[in-house]
Design a protein around this motif. Sequence first.
Motif, mmCIF file in Angstrom:
data_model
loop_
_atom_site.group_PDB
_atom_site.id
_atom_site.type_symbol
_atom_site.label_atom_id
_atom_site.label_comp_id
_atom_site.label_asym_id
_atom_site.label_seq_id
_atom_site.Cartn_x
_atom_site.Cartn_y
_atom_site.Cartn_z
ATOM 1 N N PHE A 274 -1.814 -10.946 11.903
ATOM 2 C CA PHE A 274 -1.142 -9.934 11.947
ATOM 3 C C PHE A 274 0.685 -10.531 12.293
ATOM 4 C CE2 PHE A 274 -3.709 -7.086 13.964
ATOM 5 C CZ PHE A 274 -5.095 -6.881 12.728
ATOM 6 N N THR A 277 1.213 -12.732 8.479
ATOM 7 C CA THR A 277 1.703 -11.435 7.581
ATOM 8 C C THR A 277 2.942 -11.705 7.342
ATOM 9 O OG1 THR A 277 0.910 -10.274 8.637
ATOM 10 C CG2 THR A 277 -1.035 -10.976 7.193
ATOM 11 N N ARG A 278 3.400 -11.838 8.934
ATOM 12 C CA ARG A 278 4.971 -11.251 8.925
ATOM 13 C C ARG A 278 5.956 -11.810 8.293
ATOM 14 N NH1 ARG A 278 6.805 -8.733 15.053
ATOM 15 N NH2 ARG A 278 7.612 -7.471 14.155
ATOM 16 N N HIS B 190 -3.117 -0.213 8.084
ATOM 17 C CA HIS B 190 -2.494 -1.568 8.728
ATOM 18 C C HIS B 190 -3.463 -2.673 8.293
ATOM 19 C CE1 HIS B 190 0.813 1.215 10.739
ATOM 20 N NE2 HIS B 190 1.248 0.269 10.557
ATOM 21 N N TYR B 194 -3.011 -5.435 5.979
ATOM 22 C CA TYR B 194 -2.870 -7.015 6.412
ATOM 23 C C TYR B 194 -3.770 -7.241 6.026
ATOM 24 C CZ TYR B 194 -0.356 -6.324 11.069
ATOM 25 O OH TYR B 194 0.808 -5.784 12.444
ATOM 26 N N ASN B 195 -5.078 -7.676 5.382
ATOM 27 C CA ASN B 195 -5.831 -7.747 5.764
ATOM 28 C C ASN B 195 -4.947 -8.510 3.494
ATOM 29 O OD1 ASN B 195 -8.552 -9.018 4.706
ATOM 30 N ND2 ASN B 195 -8.845 -8.021 3.531
ATOM 31 N N THR B 223 3.447 -5.198 2.484
ATOM 32 C CA THR B 223 4.066 -6.041 3.355
ATOM 33 C C THR B 223 4.842 -5.526 4.057
ATOM 34 O OG1 THR B 223 6.113 -6.607 2.359
ATOM 35 C CG2 THR B 223 4.396 -7.803 1.525
ATOM 36 N N ALA B 226 2.336 -4.649 6.849
ATOM 37 C CA ALA B 226 2.226 -5.685 7.257
ATOM 38 C C ALA B 226 2.716 -6.788 8.244
ATOM 39 C CB ALA B 226 1.082 -6.680 6.743
ATOM 40 N N PRO B 230 2.372 -7.486 15.951
ATOM 41 C CA PRO B 230 0.926 -8.018 15.938
ATOM 42 C C PRO B 230 0.472 -7.775 17.459
ATOM 43 C CG PRO B 230 2.676 -10.000 15.505
ATOM 44 C CD PRO B 230 3.910 -8.920 15.860
ATOM 45 N N TRP B 233 -0.799 -4.014 17.718
ATOM 46 C CA TRP B 233 -1.588 -3.503 16.016
ATOM 47 C C TRP B 233 -2.998 -4.454 17.051
ATOM 48 C CZ3 TRP B 233 -2.828 0.504 13.922
ATOM 49 C CH2 TRP B 233 -1.257 0.826 13.639
#
Lengths: 321, 321
Positions: A274, A277-278, B190, B194-195, B223, B226, B230, B233
């Motif tokens: 996570f 990906t930001r 989400h 992210y994946n 995005t 994503a 972090p 989540w």
Amino acid sequence: MFGRVALIGLGLIGSSLGHAMRRGSIAGEIVGAARTAETREAALRLGFIDRGCKTAAEAVAGADLVILCTPVGTYGALAAEIAPALAPGAIVTDVGSVKMSVIRDIGPHIPKGVHFVPGHPIAGTEQSGPEAGFAHLFDGRWTILTPTAVADPDALARLTAFWTACGAKVEVMDPERHDMVLAITSHLPHLIAYNIVGTAAHLETVTESEVIKFSAGGFRDFTRLAASDPTMWRDVFLNNREAVLEMLGRFTEDLISLQRAIRYRDGQALYDLFSYTRQVRREIIEAGQETPLADFGRHPGADTHVPNARGGAARKGKASE
Amino acid sequence: MFGRVALIGLGLIGSSLGHAMRRGSIAGEIVGAARTAETREAALRLGFIDRGCKTAAEAVAGADLVILCTPVGTYGALAAEIAPALAPGAIVTDVGSVKMSVIRDIGPHIPKGVHFVPGHPIAGTEQSGPEAGFAHLFDGRWTILTPTAVADPDALARLTAFWTACGAKVEVMDPERHDMVLAITSHLPHLIAYNIVGTAAHLETVTESEVIKFSAGGFRDFTRLAASDPTMWRDVFLNNREAVLEMLGRFTEDLISLQRAIRYRDGQALYDLFSYTRQVRREIIEAGQETPLADFGRHPGADTHVPNARGGAARKGKASE
């Protein structure tokens, strides 16, 4: 820049190209082909074509540039239809989202003396039809051209100038590479979006009205892609089958690994992904391919004020209604 | 409406609540707790709190309403810390994205005479921190309250009035149902986002710079989610594990079926799904939970004109740069 340009298909991309050509005074005459009288009349009314034709063969007669703007599944039959009517020296191009199949389907029909250079603008919205187009759709976006080894350098240069005049940046790429790159940047995202919307709508534990009501939690972001033209996207998946299956395999592999991290409560693995990906979004914004505004800039107040919004849509836009 | 409100955590939601309370003159005094001096100073400078505290216990003293706005993984320890300092008759609530775990973690610490009513505003952006908040974040969005069987009706009514004054619409729901509904409308989206961003960034056949360059094909829509916080989540997935795994199982099942349709060239199955999903977006727009503007209203020209855009972000927004 061109005397006569023929647009075959007057949907989102065809109509946007018409508007962009008007804006840049790129074509002497714009001829548009569409099967239904309704579409041709809309195009004439909106002013992005000068003349409407019922058939593609009729539209391409005397055209210096022919642009196929219909779903890629139609290209083989269209190419066979227009081939006898193409003017010597004309350039034929397309806007299809897959390029190997386009070369396979169109290439063999192109007569000697006509130049075929496949293309693909990486731009679009979820809306379809002649009313959906606008002149700035291609501004700052990339258009990929995938000339074959035998392509005429002069035709490639003229087509590059055409897209540049329409506002786009041009990249030349190998068609096979194009299909692989687009499989991950466009085709897989659409597939995933269509899939999650389907999953959500078919649950027996959560009702569709709950999904709609609470969609601002994230789900609604996916619905934009999942509202894209169904015929166009069916054709994309049927014609870029191998590359999509390859990317889909990798996506599923990663997802299963993420599922395992949740099952075994591996918080560190989740946090690491996570955080990583930001930065990808940050880079996309820096590259000028995304708005930096929070939440895409959408909020109850903003919907009614965004410039160039069509009145009908904007009036319905107040989330507080 | 309330004499003193304590915001524990001054990130996106805490700061937006502060601004919304200012807008509606909802609180006599707003006290904010944040661990770092930098955050407290930013909150004071932006004016959405009156007083900053280093510890949560300090902030809740004498408060009529206490709102926990930190990641759900912190709630157990926070509740233990503030319990002795809570004023009799105070209402304690939270904004966590999971509700069963919040009741499990906070509930046992609440002293007699203090009212605990868990809550969750279905609103947010991908941005974090005290600078990310704005007063209209909750306008027209839903806030779900999940009171337990023993909850005080008067406290529930006062909290409902609070959220309504902040611009939100309020829904009361069973906490278990909340966690199931949010698993599909927020948590799974989400996770998927992210994946796919992770998958795209780790390909050896397509470079990350190609992914970024051609992200306007659809990838960039993912995005946004994503890029969300972090820590928040990670805590959501660890604390809504069962419901997320259940929804993920269904998503994967559907995806495998779609994969099979592509492999066996079943165009009809693809077309049927793609047509169906289109109407879901229409319904979300009609429900006032999404902008009707094409492409979220984002385009090179629009980015610099959206009202309330922060200058710094907007200046970087021109896709043509």
